[in-house]
Motif scaffolding. Structure first.
Motif, PDB file in Angstrom:
ATOM      1  N   LEU A  21      -1.035  11.941   3.910  1.00  0.00           N
ATOM      2  CA  LEU A  21       0.005  11.513   4.859  1.00  0.00           C
ATOM      3  C   LEU A  21       1.407  11.687   4.285  1.00  0.00           C
ATOM      4  N   GLY A  22       1.476  12.155   3.025  1.00  0.00           N
ATOM      5  CA  GLY A  22       2.776  12.314   2.389  1.00  0.00           C
ATOM      6  C   GLY A  22       3.236  11.077   1.639  1.00  0.00           C
ATOM      7  N   ILE A  23       2.290  10.202   1.279  1.00  0.00           N
ATOM      8  CA  ILE A  23       2.626   8.971   0.554  1.00  0.00           C
ATOM      9  C   ILE A  23       2.096   9.085  -0.872  1.00  0.00           C
ATOM     10  N   GLY A  53      -9.453   5.380  -5.409  1.00  0.00           N
ATOM     11  CA  GLY A  53      -9.150   6.793  -5.601  1.00  0.00           C
ATOM     12  C   GLY A  53      -9.184   7.552  -4.288  1.00  0.00           C
ATOM     13  N   THR A  54     -10.167   7.207  -3.437  1.00  0.00           N
ATOM     14  CA  THR A  54     -10.247   7.825  -2.113  1.00  0.00           C
ATOM     15  C   THR A  54      -8.999   7.502  -1.294  1.00  0.00           C
ATOM     16  N   GLY A  55      -8.534   6.259  -1.423  1.00  0.00           N
ATOM     17  CA  GLY A  55      -7.341   5.836  -0.705  1.00  0.00           C
ATOM     18  C   GLY A  55      -6.095   6.553  -1.176  1.00  0.00           C
ATOM     19  N   VAL A  56      -5.999   6.779  -2.488  1.00  0.00           N
ATOM     20  CA  VAL A  56      -4.851   7.506  -3.039  1.00  0.00           C
ATOM     21  C   VAL A  56      -4.784   8.914  -2.441  1.00  0.00           C
ATOM     22  N   PRO A  59       4.249  -5.789  -5.716  1.00  0.00           N
ATOM     23  CA  PRO A  59       2.833  -5.417  -5.773  1.00  0.00           C
ATOM     24  C   PRO A  59       2.553  -4.157  -4.965  1.00  0.00           C
ATOM     25  N   ALA A  60       1.683  -3.310  -5.478  1.00  0.00           N
ATOM     26  CA  ALA A  60       1.349  -2.085  -4.750  1.00  0.00           C
ATOM     27  C   ALA A  60       0.670  -2.416  -3.425  1.00  0.00           C
ATOM     28  N   LEU A  61      -0.207  -3.407  -3.435  1.00  0.00           N
ATOM     29  CA  LEU A  61      -0.945  -3.765  -2.230  1.00  0.00           C
ATOM     30  C   LEU A  61      -1.316  -5.236  -2.285  1.00  0.00           C
TER      31      LEU A  61
END
Length: 243
Positions: free
Chosen positions: A158-160, A149-152, A170-172
């Protein structure tokens, strides 16, 4: 079915396509994510245009590359990130086994410091970003690599938009870096972060190859946002050290 052959994917055909030195050089040139012409790939492979056309036809028929037409020109690129992933891992295996084919020169140190691996950041830079993301809780590898959640929220700054990313890949995921021998970030998030780094002017290509230089703005942003230190080098404006 011929004697000795088994059902399932034919890895021997893929291995034969990659195993030819000229085709291996062409594929390696395309790992940087750029679309190249037949002439450019012929020069990479040190073969004649006619020979290059034959090799490219085989690679296209084998599903490893795709062709794009723009006006009178034909461009070739890898058919997908899975091809780049396999090639990156093969390069790591070749390096570990001592099978070096790269020509010595100033380009090699720059490639090790920072480069593009198809559509995501690699080299010392990519691994340092991956390490920082884990240390700061932006991603987690407790139950498979995933954005927290912190990463989201961090990526949104950053506009992502992670939620708007396509579900077709895959997302990651992690990609084993062939020079550092440790993972960097790939998948849709890794691609978006690389693309945004270009858009924000944090990194620039060195010439038309895979190697990157970190700009002064990029060095400041990496230090502020991730705690990644980039020490400028004296040659080509590249980074002497990334940690």
């Amino acid at each position: 079915m011929k004697p000795g052959m088994k059902d399932g994917p034919d890895i021997a055909r893929i291995a034969a396509l990659v195993g030819d030195p000229a085709r291996a050089n062409m594929l390696t040139a395309l790992v940087g994510g750029l679309a190249l012409t037949a002439g450019e790939l012929a020069r990479e492979a040190a073969v004649t245009p006619a020979t290059a056309s034959s090799h490219l036809a085989k690679l296209q028929d084998g599903g490893l590359i795709i062709q794009q037409k723009q006006g009178r020109h034909r461009y070739f690129r890898l058919s997908g990130p899975d091809v780049a992933d396999v090639l990156e891992r093969l390069m790591g295996l070749a390096a570990r086994a001592g099978h070096a084919r790269t020509r010595p020169g100033p380009k090699e140190p720059a490639m090790r410091r920072a480069r593009v691996c198809y559509d995501h950041l690699a080299g010392d830079l990519g691994v340092a970003v991956a390490d920082a993301a884990l240390e700061r809780g932006l991603v987690s590898d407790e139950a498979g690599l995933a954005v927290t959640g912190t990463g989201v929220d961090w990526l949104a700054g950053l506009g992502i938009d992670v939620g708007a990313m396509p579900r077709s890949r895959p997302a990651l995921r992690s990609c084993l870096d062939w020079t550092v021998r440790r993972p960097h970030l790939a998948g849709a998030v890794g691609a978006a972060l690389c693309r945004r780094s270009f858009e924000l002017g944090w990194v620039q290509r060195i010439g038309t190859g895979r190697a990157l230089r970190v700009t002064p703005d990029g060095a400041g942003a990496l230090r502020e946002l991730l705690g990644v230190t980039v020490t400028p080098g004296s040659a080509g404006g590249g980074a002497a050290e990334i940690r």
